[in-house]
Motif scaffolding. Sequence first.
Motif, mmCIF file in Angstrom:
data_model
loop_
_atom_site.group_PDB
_atom_site.id
_atom_site.type_symbol
_atom_site.label_atom_id
_atom_site.label_comp_id
_atom_site.label_asym_id
_atom_site.label_seq_id
_atom_site.Cartn_x
_atom_site.Cartn_y
_atom_site.Cartn_z
ATOM 1 N N ARG A 1 0.824 -1.211 0.000
ATOM 2 C CA ARG A 1 0.000 0.000 0.000
ATOM 3 C C ARG A 1 0.856 1.258 0.000
ATOM 4 O O ARG A 1 0.506 2.269 -0.610
ATOM 5 C CB ARG A 1 -0.938 -0.016 1.201
ATOM 6 N N GLN B 1 1.743 6.713 -6.903
ATOM 7 C CA GLN B 1 0.712 7.677 -7.295
ATOM 8 C C GLN B 1 0.997 9.054 -6.706
ATOM 9 O O GLN B 1 0.122 9.911 -6.662
ATOM 10 C CB GLN B 1 -0.658 7.191 -6.802
ATOM 11 N N ARG B 2 2.189 9.240 -6.181
ATOM 12 C CA ARG B 2 2.621 10.503 -5.560
ATOM 13 C C ARG B 2 1.753 10.883 -4.378
ATOM 14 O O ARG B 2 1.401 12.042 -4.175
ATOM 15 C CB ARG B 2 2.632 11.627 -6.592
ATOM 16 N N ARG B 3 1.363 9.893 -3.603
ATOM 17 C CA ARG B 3 0.654 10.164 -2.359
ATOM 18 C C ARG B 3 1.564 9.793 -1.191
ATOM 19 O O ARG B 3 2.572 9.124 -1.380
ATOM 20 C CB ARG B 3 -0.615 9.316 -2.273
ATOM 21 N N VAL B 4 1.185 10.235 0.011
ATOM 22 C CA VAL B 4 1.971 9.876 1.190
ATOM 23 C C VAL B 4 1.709 8.417 1.544
ATOM 24 O O VAL B 4 2.616 7.648 1.835
ATOM 25 C CB VAL B 4 1.614 10.789 2.383
ATOM 26 N N GLY B 5 0.441 8.047 1.512
ATOM 27 C CA GLY B 5 0.095 6.656 1.787
ATOM 28 C C GLY B 5 -0.022 6.361 3.271
ATOM 29 O O GLY B 5 0.437 7.117 4.111
ATOM 30 N N PRO B 6 -0.678 5.241 3.583
ATOM 31 C CA PRO B 6 -0.883 4.862 4.985
ATOM 32 C C PRO B 6 0.413 4.330 5.590
ATOM 33 O O PRO B 6 1.344 3.990 4.867
ATOM 34 C CB PRO B 6 -1.921 3.751 4.882
#
Lengths: 187, 286
Positions: free
Chosen positions: B25, B32-37
């Motif tokens: 994850r 996707q250039r998100r910080v993520g959990p």
Amino acid sequence: MANVKRSPWLLHYDASSCNGCDIEVLASLTPVYDAERFGVVNTADPMQADILLVTGGVNAQSAEVVKQLYDQMARPKVVVAVGVCACTGGVFKDCYNINGGVDTVIPVDVYVPGCAARPESIIDGIVKAVAIFQERSDKHDKYVKEHGESARDTSDPDAAARDGNPADFFNALGKKPQEHTDHKEEK
Amino acid sequence: MRILMPILFLLLAPLAGGLLDGMDRKISARMQRRVGPPILQPFYDVQKLFAKQRIVVTNSQTFLMITYMVLIIFTGCMFYSGVDMLMCFFMLSTAGIFLYFSAVVTDSPYSYIGGQRELFQEMCCEPAVLLTALGFYILEGSFQTSDLIKADRSAILALPGFFVAFLFILTIKMRKSPFDESTSHHPHQELVKGVTTELGGSNLALFQITEWYENVLMLSVVALFILNKNPWSILCAVLVVLATYFLEILIDNTSARMKSQKMLQLSWAVTIAAAGVNLVILILVR
Ligand code: SF4
């Protein structure tokens, strides 16, 4: 007590929204706002969801659906109304087919204002809802501890929120307001 | 060794599986250039699921889910205790049937379609899985995993085609895009949540944990291609497994879902082209 606040799973339902708020709800999960860093998952399955996000006011067609989704969710659960339409009916308040906010059908815990609600404020609302979720989960755990593991199915930490829930809408429709069944008949 | 390894599998596989899932994850989010959990997110999720109210549509659901879990865990323990590999694969398919049953007893159309597709996926994987076992047998003269890890040379040198075929069906086994036919990991799809649609609370938690066990088991088969009697091959195997997992994440993030018919054609084509050709060469060379 289980720490549930790290894993809030959302169920998003569009009651009669103009789609403005829906786009913003999705935006809060995109790279810029990334609600997943709080463990948020946008699930499409009421059985697996913890927080119900409703956008748009409630009308004759969506009232039953909103109530059914609420009933299908496993306890403890929290409801967030996103956008002024979901809070009060908003600009559509006086329309012939709109009854008003989501709280005319199910109890709402967090109201997120705005037209459309900004992603920042939606995330803010989710964070508030998560705190309530944790609180109810603790209550749920305490009940289970006192009454044994089988009480996990019967404990109802959301009951207080449902007290005094208006049912005018169903009266207005000429229908009898149904009891919150909440899985009882499945047992 | 025969006792120790299965116990280690029993205890460590969910930890490893959960961590891999968490990394999945996180890496997906970074792609996707998100910080993520956080990496431990899957464990938080399971902990929460156990804390929630238990909802079952029919009572047999819980029983079927537990059977599915027990069978998968048992298969893994068998694999690690060094017994017949073919037997392990048969057990694995049997476990899949219980997942199918737990989906179709509910009467929900979504979970019914998910169940059907689960069987379909099983059908796509089976030839490659069985051929893999056969390849190992022809090469080493044994189905026993305890013999296979004592080989003189890594099996992948003689079985590259089998390795490719196995990697291909690994995506199907892990239910990752483009082959996430039976369950959808992303919302607003026609399937809702496929086989897991009617699973809530602790039942979903069981499914999640079983998936971790299954992933670790499948990755162990990948490791079997690398392991030989040289202890350094263990390090090699770990690296290859991690690389494989990364490849799966990459494929998951860069592909859209495929039609199930196409999946069947493609998986059988790859199996025949890669593993089949390898098999013929193996037989001729011997
Ligand atoms: S609050 Fe505004 S944007 Fe949101 S549903 Fe209502 S009219 Fe649309």
